[in-house]
Design a protein around this motif. Structure first.
Motif: not given
Length: 227
Positions: A90-107, A126-135
């Motif tokens: 999705i456009p601008f995902a990487r450059q935005t997420i890199e600037q977010i100060a919180t911890l982050r993960c995918v669910a 690389d922005l999320f690994s190893p914090h990648i969670f699936s159903s």
């Protein structure tokens, strides 16, 4: 806020528009037409098993016949071919997420192997690994809160410290059921003009329609908590 939990399909990658197009075209070809908005509201964000069970009931009601044995294989083949050709960030995902100060993960409701493949394919893993969670990791997928609660526990964050970024009704319901703050994210091309209003109606706290506004929205929850 301590943790931002990102859905994947339709939030990080454009897969929802690919799935939506492929699935609706195939369903129409077998005589089971769906209106796109109602299809999105009912089926988007569900775990694979829940999606299959719910879709089977709907298709059999529409066609008056049992599903063919290869029904889901046909949909998967069409969707996989289009994902391999068209999947993108999705456009601008990487450059935005890199600037977010919180911890982050995918669910995500996507099975683990396919989820990692999508993130790897578009260069976001690389922005999320190893914090990648699936159903795959929980008994009940979205709209149940289990996956988001699992992610929060794994990241050592309390529910009220978490922000969920979701584009689907089922995801919003799950985030609110988990006791988390929820951003309804409508940057994907699959989101129709009133999709934000729909997400608000199901409990989203705020709507963000492009990545450029996401960081400010996340900060707004901190400001509210301090007030």
């Amino acid at each position: 806020m301590k943790l931002t939990i990102f859905d994947c399909d339709g939030v990080l990658v454009n897969s929802e528009e690919i799935y939506l197009s492929a699935e609706l075209e195939y369903l129409e070809s077998i005589g089971a037409s769906f209106e796109p908005k109602s299809y999105m509201q009912s089926f988007m964000g569900l775990s694979p098993n829940m999606w299959k069970a719910k879709l089977q009931t709907s298709v059999e009601e529409k066609t008056g016949a049992l599903l063919q044995a290869d029904f889901y294989d046909q949909i998967d083949q069409i969707s996989t071919f289009r994902l391999e050709e068209l999947l993108a960030e999705i456009p601008f995902a990487r450059q935005t997420i890199e600037q977010i100060a919180t911890l982050r993960c995918v669910a995500s409701s996507t099975p683990a192997a396919r989820l990692r493949w999508k993130l790897q394919r578009v260069g976001l893993i690389d922005l999320f690994s190893p914090h990648i969670f699936s159903s795959d990791l929980v008994q009940n997928g979205k709209p149940a809160p289990d996956l988001f609660l699992h992610a929060a526990t794994a990241m050592n964050a309390a529910p009220h410290e978490c922000i969920v970024v979701e584009d689907s009704v089922n995801g919003v319901i799950a985030g609110k059921a988990a006791g988390m703050h929820v951003i309804g994210f409508t940057a994907g091309k699959h989101c129709v003009s009133d999709h934000g209003e729909t997400l608000l109606g199901f409990g989203a706290d705020i709507i963000v329609d492009k990545y450029e506004d996401l960081e400010a929205a996340i900060h707004s929850f901190d400001a509210t908590a301090r007030a």
